[in-house]
Structure formats: structure tokens, C-alpha cells
Scaffold this motif. Structure first.
Motif, PDB file in Angstrom:
ATOM      1  N   HIS A 130       0.822  -1.215   0.000  1.00 31.30           N
ATOM      2  CA  HIS A 130       0.000   0.000   0.000  1.00 31.30           C
ATOM      3  C   HIS A 130       0.859   1.269   0.000  1.00 31.30           C
ATOM      4  CE1 HIS A 130       0.885  -0.889   4.194  1.00 31.30           C
ATOM      5  NE2 HIS A 130       0.676   0.395   4.461  1.00 31.30           N
ATOM      6  N   LEU A 131       2.143   1.145   0.366  1.00 30.58           N
ATOM      7  CA  LEU A 131       3.058   2.291   0.342  1.00 30.58           C
ATOM      8  C   LEU A 131       3.863   2.348  -0.960  1.00 30.58           C
ATOM      9  CD1 LEU A 131       4.409   2.049   3.999  1.00 30.58           C
ATOM     10  CD2 LEU A 131       2.776   3.717   3.097  1.00 30.58           C
ATOM     11  N   TRP A 132       4.376   1.208  -1.363  1.00 29.63           N
ATOM     12  CA  TRP A 132       5.155   1.101  -2.596  1.00 29.63           C
ATOM     13  C   TRP A 132       4.637  -0.098  -3.373  1.00 29.63           C
ATOM     14  CZ3 TRP A 132       7.852   1.515   2.169  1.00 29.63           C
ATOM     15  CH2 TRP A 132       8.421   2.770   2.412  1.00 29.63           C
ATOM     16  N   ILE A 133       4.090   0.123  -4.544  1.00 24.43           N
ATOM     17  CA  ILE A 133       3.504  -0.957  -5.336  1.00 24.43           C
ATOM     18  C   ILE A 133       4.560  -2.002  -5.704  1.00 24.43           C
ATOM     19  CG2 ILE A 133       3.758   0.157  -7.591  1.00 24.43           C
ATOM     20  CD1 ILE A 133       0.698  -1.843  -6.387  1.00 24.43           C
ATOM     21  N   SER A 134       5.817  -1.585  -5.816  1.00 23.67           N
ATOM     22  CA  SER A 134       6.890  -2.529  -6.153  1.00 23.67           C
ATOM     23  C   SER A 134       7.102  -3.571  -5.061  1.00 23.67           C
ATOM     24  CB  SER A 134       8.198  -1.780  -6.409  1.00 23.67           C
ATOM     25  OG  SER A 134       8.623  -1.101  -5.242  1.00 23.67           O
ATOM     26  N   ALA A 135       6.605  -3.312  -3.865  1.00 24.77           N
ATOM     27  CA  ALA A 135       6.768  -4.270  -2.763  1.00 24.77           C
ATOM     28  C   ALA A 135       6.175  -5.626  -3.133  1.00 24.77           C
ATOM     29  CB  ALA A 135       6.118  -3.740  -1.485  1.00 24.77           C
ATOM     30  N   ASN A 136       5.133  -5.629  -3.960  1.00 24.43           N
ATOM     31  CA  ASN A 136       4.491  -6.898  -4.321  1.00 24.43           C
ATOM     32  C   ASN A 136       5.473  -7.860  -4.974  1.00 24.43           C
ATOM     33  OD1 ASN A 136       2.840  -8.491  -6.677  1.00 24.43           O
ATOM     34  ND2 ASN A 136       1.863  -8.519  -4.661  1.00 24.43           N
ATOM     35  N   TRP A 137       6.259  -7.383  -5.909  1.00 22.15           N
ATOM     36  CA  TRP A 137       7.217  -8.268  -6.584  1.00 22.15           C
ATOM     37  C   TRP A 137       8.269  -8.775  -5.611  1.00 22.15           C
ATOM     38  CZ3 TRP A 137       7.803  -9.768 -11.813  1.00 22.15           C
ATOM     39  CH2 TRP A 137       6.761  -9.358 -12.631  1.00 22.15           C
ATOM     40  N   TYR A 138       8.809  -7.895  -4.792  1.00 22.50           N
ATOM     41  CA  TYR A 138       9.823  -8.306  -3.818  1.00 22.50           C
ATOM     42  C   TYR A 138       9.244  -9.283  -2.791  1.00 22.50           C
ATOM     43  CZ  TYR A 138      12.463  -4.284  -5.600  1.00 22.50           C
ATOM     44  OH  TYR A 138      13.127  -3.381  -6.390  1.00 22.50           O
ATOM     45  N   GLU A 139       8.015  -9.034  -2.372  1.00 24.54           N
ATOM     46  CA  GLU A 139       7.375  -9.920  -1.403  1.00 24.54           C
ATOM     47  C   GLU A 139       7.099 -11.291  -2.016  1.00 24.54           C
ATOM     48  OE1 GLU A 139       5.255  -6.294   1.111  1.00 24.54           O
ATOM     49  OE2 GLU A 139       4.008  -7.571  -0.161  1.00 24.54           O
ATOM     50  N   ARG A 140       6.727 -11.325  -3.266  1.00 27.06           N
ATOM     51  CA  ARG A 140       6.507 -12.618  -3.937  1.00 27.06           C
ATOM     52  C   ARG A 140       7.809 -13.402  -4.028  1.00 27.06           C
ATOM     53  NH1 ARG A 140       3.593 -11.168  -9.378  1.00 27.06           N
ATOM     54  NH2 ARG A 140       3.780 -13.419  -9.707  1.00 27.06           N
ATOM     55  N   GLU A 141       8.896 -12.710  -4.361  1.00 24.19           N
ATOM     56  CA  GLU A 141      10.197 -13.361  -4.440  1.00 24.19           C
ATOM     57  C   GLU A 141      10.614 -13.894  -3.060  1.00 24.19           C
ATOM     58  OE1 GLU A 141      14.610 -12.220  -6.062  1.00 24.19           O
ATOM     59  OE2 GLU A 141      13.532 -10.696  -4.899  1.00 24.19           O
ATOM     60  N   THR A 142      10.426 -13.081  -2.024  1.00 26.93           N
ATOM     61  CA  THR A 142      10.794 -13.477  -0.666  1.00 26.93           C
ATOM     62  C   THR A 142       9.929 -14.633  -0.185  1.00 26.93           C
ATOM     63  OG1 THR A 142      11.492 -11.212  -0.233  1.00 26.93           O
ATOM     64  CG2 THR A 142      11.136 -12.605   1.677  1.00 26.93           C
ATOM     65  N   ARG A 143       8.674 -14.640  -0.581  1.00 27.92           N
ATOM     66  CA  ARG A 143       7.801 -15.759  -0.221  1.00 27.92           C
ATOM     67  C   ARG A 143       8.266 -17.038  -0.913  1.00 27.92           C
ATOM     68  NH1 ARG A 143       2.663 -18.087  -2.080  1.00 27.92           N
ATOM     69  NH2 ARG A 143       1.591 -18.913  -0.267  1.00 27.92           N
ATOM     70  N   ASP A 144       8.592 -16.944  -2.207  1.00 27.62           N
ATOM     71  CA  ASP A 144       9.077 -18.115  -2.947  1.00 27.62           C
ATOM     72  C   ASP A 144      10.337 -18.697  -2.316  1.00 27.62           C
ATOM     73  OD1 ASP A 144       7.112 -17.913  -4.871  1.00 27.62           O
ATOM     74  OD2 ASP A 144       8.465 -17.366  -6.516  1.00 27.62           O
ATOM     75  N   LEU A 145      11.306 -17.853  -2.058  1.00 25.80           N
ATOM     76  CA  LEU A 145      12.620 -18.335  -1.637  1.00 25.80           C
ATOM     77  C   LEU A 145      12.737 -18.625  -0.149  1.00 25.80           C
ATOM     78  CD1 LEU A 145      14.879 -16.044  -3.842  1.00 25.80           C
ATOM     79  CD2 LEU A 145      14.163 -18.399  -4.274  1.00 25.80           C
ATOM     80  N   PHE A 146      11.987 -17.873   0.693  1.00 25.74           N
ATOM     81  CA  PHE A 146      12.155 -18.004   2.141  1.00 25.74           C
ATOM     82  C   PHE A 146      10.883 -18.408   2.891  1.00 25.74           C
ATOM     83  CE2 PHE A 146      15.581 -15.332   0.710  1.00 25.74           C
ATOM     84  CZ  PHE A 146      16.669 -15.830   1.405  1.00 25.74           C
ATOM     85  N   GLY A 147       9.741 -18.430   2.217  1.00 29.87           N
ATOM     86  CA  GLY A 147       8.500 -18.856   2.858  1.00 29.87           C
ATOM     87  C   GLY A 147       7.850 -17.815   3.746  1.00 29.87           C
ATOM     88  N   VAL A 148       8.203 -16.545   3.592  1.00 30.96           N
ATOM     89  CA  VAL A 148       7.623 -15.476   4.409  1.00 30.96           C
ATOM     90  C   VAL A 148       6.234 -15.144   3.860  1.00 30.96           C
ATOM     91  CG1 VAL A 148       7.860 -13.085   5.188  1.00 30.96           C
ATOM     92  CG2 VAL A 148       9.892 -14.533   4.936  1.00 30.96           C
ATOM     93  N   GLU A 149       5.251 -15.115   4.749  1.00 31.07           N
ATOM     94  CA  GLU A 149       3.889 -14.725   4.361  1.00 31.07           C
ATOM     95  C   GLU A 149       3.718 -13.233   4.607  1.00 31.07           C
ATOM     96  OE1 GLU A 149       1.555 -16.569   2.898  1.00 31.07           O
ATOM     97  OE2 GLU A 149       2.873 -18.331   2.916  1.00 31.07           O
ATOM     98  N   PHE A 150       3.169 -12.534   3.618  1.00 33.13           N
ATOM     99  CA  PHE A 150       2.941 -11.092   3.717  1.00 33.13           C
ATOM    100  C   PHE A 150       1.448 -10.842   3.803  1.00 33.13           C
ATOM    101  CE2 PHE A 150       7.149 -11.494   1.971  1.00 33.13           C
ATOM    102  CZ  PHE A 150       7.854 -10.514   2.634  1.00 33.13           C
ATOM    103  N   ASP A 151       0.971 -10.529   4.991  1.00 42.65           N
ATOM    104  CA  ASP A 151      -0.453 -10.296   5.224  1.00 42.65           C
ATOM    105  C   ASP A 151      -0.929  -9.053   4.484  1.00 42.65           C
ATOM    106  OD1 ASP A 151      -0.557 -12.495   6.948  1.00 42.65           O
ATOM    107  OD2 ASP A 151      -0.052 -11.263   8.688  1.00 42.65           O
ATOM    108  N   GLY A 152      -2.036  -9.178   3.768  1.00 46.43           N
ATOM    109  CA  GLY A 152      -2.635  -8.049   3.069  1.00 46.43           C
ATOM    110  C   GLY A 152      -2.150  -7.860   1.649  1.00 46.43           C
ATOM    111  N   SER A 153      -1.284  -8.721   1.163  1.00 43.31           N
ATOM    112  CA  SER A 153      -0.770  -8.581  -0.197  1.00 43.31           C
ATOM    113  C   SER A 153      -1.857  -8.925  -1.212  1.00 43.31           C
ATOM    114  CB  SER A 153       0.431  -9.504  -0.412  1.00 43.31           C
ATOM    115  OG  SER A 153       0.922  -9.387  -1.727  1.00 43.31           O
ATOM    116  N   SER A 154      -1.874  -8.205  -2.321  1.00 48.33           N
ATOM    117  CA  SER A 154      -2.898  -8.441  -3.341  1.00 48.33           C
ATOM    118  C   SER A 154      -2.606  -9.670  -4.195  1.00 48.33           C
ATOM    119  CB  SER A 154      -3.019  -7.215  -4.255  1.00 48.33           C
ATOM    120  OG  SER A 154      -1.819  -7.024  -4.978  1.00 48.33           O
ATOM    121  N   ASP A 155      -1.340 -10.103  -4.249  1.00 50.38           N
ATOM    122  CA  ASP A 155      -0.976 -11.233  -5.107  1.00 50.38           C
ATOM    123  C   ASP A 155       0.279 -11.894  -4.575  1.00 50.38           C
ATOM    124  OD1 ASP A 155      -0.522 -13.043  -7.167  1.00 50.38           O
ATOM    125  OD2 ASP A 155       0.219 -11.524  -8.571  1.00 50.38           O
TER     126      ASP A 155
END
Length: 182
Positions: A130-155
Motif C-alpha cells: 500500500h506504500l510502494w507498489i513494487s513491494a508486491n514483486w519483492y514480497e513474492r520473491e521473498t515468499r518463494d525463496l524463504f516462505g515469508v507470508e505477507f499479510d494483506g498482499s494483493s498477489d
């Protein structure tokens, strides 16, 4: 500045004591004048939060509480002009994961590193999409590689790995040695 835990130490308040000393205390030894200037601004801005600060070169770093991430990141964007999430990456220390947010102010030519620690088991944190739209891509990568769940992410669909991939190859515990050539 907080010492790095050894492999045998557990992440607890005795290792990362976010309540020690003043609420915001900066180690400026590794910072150049540009970094020290931003560090002083951060000390004032984070006076009400429990943080541990440090840094190197022109980039101060601030270890913050996971629950303060959204508020502090929002303050960095709104009040300090950190208009770009330059990078988000994770580091696996086996006992815990460190999530690092590299923020950049294009107008002020300043960099800041926000850090949080998450438990190794079921790591979970709020999204900054919600602050930086680019966070979605980084969060997806971090979820793939490290298993971190990001609450509230759109994708949170896989970005690097295919659907159904088992495991998280960024973790030290991932068995990379099982590869066989054919």
C-alpha cells in the motif's frame, strides 16, 4: 549496534535487545557525513519507538519491531521523502529471518535500511504494497525463496518458482546437495 548471534544462540531479547538504552540510539562509527545526517534525522523521527541503529557508508540501518513496520515505513515515505522501495531481501540466520527494506529518496539522494526479525518457523509480516507498489514483486520473491507470508498482499502467486514447488530454496535448511546430474 547489535552483535550478530552465533549459530547456537536463539533470537530473544538477550541477543537483540530493542529496549536497551535510549529508545533510539545510533552507532555512527561506520557512517560517512551524509549517512550521519540521515541518522540524526531518523533518531528524532523514531524517538517514540524501540529501535537499534547502525549503518555503513551513506546508508543508516534501523532494526525495528515487526509490529512497528507499517507505521515506520509510512513515516519514512511521508515525512522523510523515501519515495522508492529500492529492494527487499531476506537473510536466513537459521534461528530467525531478517527482512531488509532498502528505501531511497530520489529528491534527497538518501538511502535507509529498515530491518525486522521474524521467527524461522512460520514467518509472517504485513505487506508494504500500500506504500510502494513494487513491494508486491519483492514480497513474492521473498515468499518463494524463504516462505515469508505477507499479510494483506494483493498477489502472492509464485514469481520465481512453479506452482506446486515444495520447499523454499533460499533457506539454509533447503537440501541443495540432493541435485544429481543426468
Amino acid at each position: 549496534m547489535t552483535e550478530r548471534p552465533t549459530d547456537n544462540q536463539k533470537l530473544d531479547e538477550s541477543i537483540v535487545d530493542l529496549t536497551a538504552g535510549k529508545p533510539s540510539e545510533t552507532a555512527v562509527d561506520g557512517l560517512n557525513p551524509k549517512g550521519q545526517e540521515l541518522s540524526k534525522i531518523m533518531d528524532k523521527a523514531l524517538a517514540g519507538y524501540k529501535v537499534t541503529s547502525g549503518g555503513r557508508g551513506d546508508m543508516p540501518s534501523v532494526l525495528i519491531q515487526k509490529d512497528d513496520l507499517t507505521a515506520i515505513a509510512g513515516m519514512c515515505k511521508k515525512d522523510l521523502g523515501m519515495d522508492m522501495l529500492h529492494c527487499l531481501f531476506a537473510v536466513d540466520y537459521e534461528d530467525y529471518l531478517e527482512i531488509n527494506y532498502v528505501l531511497f529518496s530520489i529528491q534527497n539522494d538518501q538511502k535507509l535500511l529498515l530491518k525486522i526479525h521474524l521467527p524461522a518457523e512460520k514467518p509472517r509480516v504485513s505487506t508494504l504494497e500500500h506504500l510502494w507498489i513494487s513491494a508486491n514483486w519483492y514480497e513474492r520473491e521473498t515468499r518463494d525463496l524463504f516462505g515469508v507470508e505477507f499479510d494483506g498482499s494483493s498477489d502472492l502467486s509464485p514469481l520465481l518458482l512453479f506452482d506446486g514447488f515444495e520447499g523454499n530454496p533460499g533457506l539454509r535448511s533447503f537440501p541443495l546437495h540432493d541435485y544429481e546430474e543426468w
